[in-house]
Design a protein around this motif. Structure first.
Motif, PDB file in Angstrom:
ATOM      1  N   GLU A  98       0.797  -1.227   0.000  1.00 38.24           N
ATOM      2  CA  GLU A  98       0.000   0.000   0.000  1.00 38.24           C
ATOM      3  C   GLU A  98       0.830   1.277   0.000  1.00 38.24           C
ATOM      4  O   GLU A  98       0.352   2.330  -0.440  1.00 38.24           O
ATOM      5  CB  GLU A  98      -0.943   0.005   1.204  1.00 38.24           C
ATOM      6  N   HIS A  99       2.066   1.221   0.468  1.00 36.84           N
ATOM      7  CA  HIS A  99       2.908   2.412   0.502  1.00 36.84           C
ATOM      8  C   HIS A  99       3.762   2.582  -0.751  1.00 36.84           C
ATOM      9  O   HIS A  99       4.545   3.534  -0.827  1.00 36.84           O
ATOM     10  CB  HIS A  99       3.819   2.382   1.735  1.00 36.84           C
ATOM     11  N   CYS A 100       3.616   1.664  -1.689  1.00 34.77           N
ATOM     12  CA  CYS A 100       4.386   1.775  -2.931  1.00 34.77           C
ATOM     13  C   CYS A 100       3.613   2.643  -3.915  1.00 34.77           C
ATOM     14  O   CYS A 100       2.513   2.283  -4.349  1.00 34.77           O
ATOM     15  CB  CYS A 100       4.643   0.394  -3.522  1.00 34.77           C
ATOM     16  N   GLY A 101       4.182   3.791  -4.255  1.00 35.46           N
ATOM     17  CA  GLY A 101       3.475   4.743  -5.103  1.00 35.46           C
ATOM     18  C   GLY A 101       3.333   4.310  -6.542  1.00 35.46           C
ATOM     19  O   GLY A 101       2.513   4.860  -7.281  1.00 35.46           O
ATOM     20  N   ILE A 102       4.131   3.341  -6.963  1.00 37.26           N
ATOM     21  CA  ILE A 102       4.038   2.836  -8.337  1.00 37.26           C
ATOM     22  C   ILE A 102       3.405   1.454  -8.281  1.00 37.26           C
ATOM     23  O   ILE A 102       4.091   0.432  -8.256  1.00 37.26           O
ATOM     24  CB  ILE A 102       5.420   2.785  -9.026  1.00 37.26           C
ATOM     25  N   GLY A 103       2.083   1.419  -8.193  1.00 37.67           N
ATOM     26  CA  GLY A 103       1.380   0.147  -8.273  1.00 37.67           C
ATOM     27  C   GLY A 103       0.678  -0.326  -7.028  1.00 37.67           C
ATOM     28  O   GLY A 103      -0.139  -1.241  -7.082  1.00 37.67           O
ATOM     29  N   GLY A 104       0.971   0.248  -5.861  1.00 39.32           N
ATOM     30  CA  GLY A 104       0.443  -0.283  -4.615  1.00 39.32           C
ATOM     31  C   GLY A 104      -1.077  -0.213  -4.500  1.00 39.32           C
ATOM     32  O   GLY A 104      -1.718   0.668  -5.059  1.00 39.32           O
ATOM     33  N   LEU A 105      -1.643  -1.151  -3.734  1.00 39.10           N
ATOM     34  CA  LEU A 105      -3.086  -1.207  -3.483  1.00 39.10           C
ATOM     35  C   LEU A 105      -3.330  -1.056  -1.986  1.00 39.10           C
ATOM     36  O   LEU A 105      -2.782  -1.814  -1.179  1.00 39.10           O
ATOM     37  CB  LEU A 105      -3.659  -2.535  -3.977  1.00 39.10           C
ATOM     38  N   TRP A 106      -4.138  -0.067  -1.615  1.00 41.67           N
ATOM     39  CA  TRP A 106      -4.374   0.209  -0.213  1.00 41.67           C
ATOM     40  C   TRP A 106      -4.940  -1.022   0.499  1.00 41.67           C
ATOM     41  O   TRP A 106      -5.854  -1.670   0.004  1.00 41.67           O
ATOM     42  CB  TRP A 106      -5.334   1.387  -0.045  1.00 41.67           C
ATOM     43  N   GLY A 107      -4.354  -1.311   1.658  1.00 37.54           N
ATOM     44  CA  GLY A 107      -4.785  -2.469   2.447  1.00 37.54           C
ATOM     45  C   GLY A 107      -3.843  -3.649   2.339  1.00 37.54           C
ATOM     46  O   GLY A 107      -3.872  -4.544   3.186  1.00 37.54           O
ATOM     47  N   ILE A 108      -3.007  -3.696   1.299  1.00 35.04           N
ATOM     48  CA  ILE A 108      -2.002  -4.755   1.202  1.00 35.04           C
ATOM     49  C   ILE A 108      -0.776  -4.288   1.975  1.00 35.04           C
ATOM     50  O   ILE A 108      -0.086  -3.351   1.570  1.00 35.04           O
ATOM     51  CB  ILE A 108      -1.646  -5.075  -0.263  1.00 35.04           C
ATOM     52  N   ASP A 109      -0.527  -4.925   3.116  1.00 41.22           N
ATOM     53  CA  ASP A 109       0.574  -4.511   3.978  1.00 41.22           C
ATOM     54  C   ASP A 109       1.636  -5.609   4.045  1.00 41.22           C
ATOM     55  O   ASP A 109       1.551  -6.626   3.343  1.00 41.22           O
ATOM     56  CB  ASP A 109       0.055  -4.151   5.378  1.00 41.22           C
ATOM     57  N   ALA A 110       2.629  -5.390   4.896  1.00 42.37           N
ATOM     58  CA  ALA A 110       3.734  -6.345   4.995  1.00 42.37           C
ATOM     59  C   ALA A 110       3.260  -7.713   5.466  1.00 42.37           C
ATOM     60  O   ALA A 110       3.790  -8.740   5.028  1.00 42.37           O
ATOM     61  CB  ALA A 110       4.802  -5.795   5.935  1.00 42.37           C
ATOM     62  N   ALA A 111       2.256  -7.754   6.337  1.00 46.31           N
ATOM     63  CA  ALA A 111       1.757  -9.039   6.833  1.00 46.31           C
ATOM     64  C   ALA A 111       1.114  -9.848   5.711  1.00 46.31           C
ATOM     65  O   ALA A 111       1.307 -11.074   5.624  1.00 46.31           O
ATOM     66  CB  ALA A 111       0.757  -8.806   7.964  1.00 46.31           C
ATOM     67  N   ILE A 112       0.357  -9.185   4.851  1.00 53.55           N
ATOM     68  CA  ILE A 112      -0.275  -9.878   3.729  1.00 53.55           C
ATOM     69  C   ILE A 112       0.785 -10.389   2.762  1.00 53.55           C
ATOM     70  O   ILE A 112       0.699 -11.525   2.255  1.00 53.55           O
ATOM     71  CB  ILE A 112      -1.281  -8.957   3.024  1.00 53.55           C
ATOM     72  N   LEU A 113       1.803  -9.584   2.509  1.00 54.93           N
ATOM     73  CA  LEU A 113       2.848 -10.010   1.576  1.00 54.93           C
ATOM     74  C   LEU A 113       3.669 -11.163   2.151  1.00 54.93           C
ATOM     75  O   LEU A 113       4.084 -12.056   1.409  1.00 54.93           O
ATOM     76  CB  LEU A 113       3.734  -8.824   1.204  1.00 54.93           C
ATOM     77  N   ARG A 114       3.893 -11.168   3.461  1.00 53.13           N
ATOM     78  CA  ARG A 114       4.560 -12.321   4.069  1.00 53.13           C
ATOM     79  C   ARG A 114       3.688 -13.574   3.925  1.00 53.13           C
ATOM     80  O   ARG A 114       4.192 -14.650   3.585  1.00 53.13           O
ATOM     81  CB  ARG A 114       4.867 -12.066   5.545  1.00 53.13           C
ATOM     82  N   GLU A 115       2.411 -13.437   4.168  1.00 55.92           N
ATOM     83  CA  GLU A 115       1.507 -14.580   4.021  1.00 55.92           C
ATOM     84  C   GLU A 115       1.502 -15.078   2.583  1.00 55.92           C
ATOM     85  O   GLU A 115       1.448 -16.292   2.332  1.00 55.92           O
ATOM     86  CB  GLU A 115       0.102 -14.189   4.468  1.00 55.92           C
ATOM     87  N   ARG A 116       1.560 -14.142   1.635  1.00 55.02           N
ATOM     88  CA  ARG A 116       1.637 -14.534   0.217  1.00 55.02           C
ATOM     89  C   ARG A 116       2.890 -15.357  -0.045  1.00 55.02           C
ATOM     90  O   ARG A 116       2.834 -16.404  -0.720  1.00 55.02           O
ATOM     91  CB  ARG A 116       1.655 -13.269  -0.654  1.00 55.02           C
ATOM     92  N   GLU A 117       4.025 -14.910   0.471  1.00 55.31           N
ATOM     93  CA  GLU A 117       5.275 -15.633   0.231  1.00 55.31           C
ATOM     94  C   GLU A 117       5.228 -17.020   0.866  1.00 55.31           C
ATOM     95  O   GLU A 117       5.675 -18.005   0.267  1.00 55.31           O
ATOM     96  CB  GLU A 117       6.461 -14.836   0.781  1.00 55.31           C
ATOM     97  N   GLU A 118       4.698 -17.113   2.072  1.00 54.14           N
ATOM     98  CA  GLU A 118       4.590 -18.423   2.724  1.00 54.14           C
ATOM     99  C   GLU A 118       3.668 -19.350   1.938  1.00 54.14           C
ATOM    100  O   GLU A 118       3.930 -20.548   1.810  1.00 54.14           O
ATOM    101  CB  GLU A 118       4.087 -18.233   4.155  1.00 54.14           C
ATOM    102  N   LEU A 119       2.598 -18.784   1.390  1.00 60.30           N
ATOM    103  CA  LEU A 119       1.679 -19.569   0.560  1.00 60.30           C
ATOM    104  C   LEU A 119       2.380 -20.097  -0.678  1.00 60.30           C
ATOM    105  O   LEU A 119       2.319 -21.303  -0.984  1.00 60.30           O
ATOM    106  CB  LEU A 119       0.484 -18.698   0.163  1.00 60.30           C
ATOM    107  N   VAL A 120       3.070 -19.222  -1.400  1.00 61.67           N
ATOM    108  CA  VAL A 120       3.680 -19.602  -2.674  1.00 61.67           C
ATOM    109  C   VAL A 120       4.813 -20.603  -2.467  1.00 61.67           C
ATOM    110  O   VAL A 120       4.828 -21.689  -3.089  1.00 61.67           O
ATOM    111  CB  VAL A 120       4.199 -18.353  -3.416  1.00 61.67           C
TER     112      VAL A 120
END
Length: 295
Positions: A229-251
């Motif tokens: 969410e804090h990435c100005g080039i492409g970010g989507l509000w509500g996607i935070d570091a916890a969600i991205l960690r969960e994504r990596e663990e999933l993949v």
């Protein structure tokens, strides 16, 4: 787990994040190592290897700087270090592909891959290392390849280069319309507009892959952190570091539990506004840490 990087990755003078952040991450890993991660310098790809995927005239432009408009079609000012940088970084993902086929998981601090097309660069991407690594995997004996693209932006460049080869599938889950395309064959593109839908979309596509009866010989994972969410080039509000960690663990968990080799690149992620350099490096370290634990 072997992680490919060399100072050649940052040999170009270009200061934009795509061309510099691999160095920031490497410095972080030297100062604060992640257990189990070994940094290895790859062999750079050759002119002929790149020209097997890209128009030789375009490859020559990147190598020589002429014509300048073509050499700079990805959006970067050309300099003599550009060729050294992009061939090393592309070589890193190709090397990670080979290493993953032996070790199960490997990565490269490579970025700027999935928008490049046959005859030009695009969107900060000079050469399409995903397409090149996929074709190298097939040449090395893999019967099939899946490209999992979780960069914020669509991977239209990759799709344009692999869509005619039924042995390569692309699973693309994006949150930004840049480089949008119409999927062909069994490849898929999902556009996510709500953070609450993000992980579910990825889980569904992996479930579909698992139930399809088609088991890839290797996964090439474009692990972008620009959905944050804090990435100005492409970010989507509500996607935070916890969600991205969960994504990596999933993949990483999904592929390693099925004994499917996985090679990953760091893909998108940009500083600016609320996203500071240390914050971005920390996000990419999550991918490396999860990968190392899964290896």
């Amino acid at each position: 787990m072997k992680l490919f990087y060399s100072p050649d990755y940052v040999a170009a003078a270009e200061s934009f994040d795509t061309m510099r952040k691999s160095g920031w991450i490497a410095e972080s890993l030297l100062a604060d190592p992640i257990e189990g991660v070994e940094i290895v310098a790859p062999r750079s790809v050759t002119f002929d290897e790149v020209a097997a995927v890209h128009d030789p005239a375009y490859v020559t432009a990147v190598q020589t700087g002429e014509p300048r408009s073509l050499a700079e079609s990805q959006g970067f000012a050309w300099d003599a270090g550009m060729w050294q940088s992009v061939t090393a970084s592309t070589g890193g993902l190709v090397a990670a592909r080979l290493q993953a086929m032996t070790d199960g998981v490997a990565g490269s601090l490579s970025g700027g891959l999935h928008h490049a097309r046959y005859d030009q660069g695009s969107g900060f991407c000079t050469f399409n290392g995903l397409a090149l690594a996929a074709k190298a995997a097939l040449a090395a004996g893999a019967e099939s390849v899946v490209i999992l693209d979780l960069d914020a932006h669509c991977g239209g460049g990759t799709h344009s280069l692999i869509r005619a080869d039924a042995r390569i599938r692309q699973i693309d889950v994006s949150v930004n319309l840049f480089d949008h395309y119409r999927p062909a064959g069994s490849s898929t593109l999902d556009m996510v507009v709500s953070a609450g839908e993000y992980l579910g979309a990825i889980e569904r596509r992996l479930s579909d892959l698992g139930s399809s009866g088609w088991k890839p010989g290797i996964c090439l994972y474009n692990s972008g952190m620009d959905p944050h969410e804090h990435c100005g080039i492409g970010g989507l509000w509500g996607i935070d570091a916890a969600i991205l960690r969960e994504r990596e663990e999933l993949v990483f968990g999904w592929f390693t539990s099925r004994r499917i080799p996985l090679a990953f690149a760091i893909a998108g992620g940009y500083i600016g506004g609320a996203m500071k350099q240390d914050d971005l490096v920390a996000l990419h370290r999550v991918s490396i840490s999860v990968a190392s634990m899964a290896a």
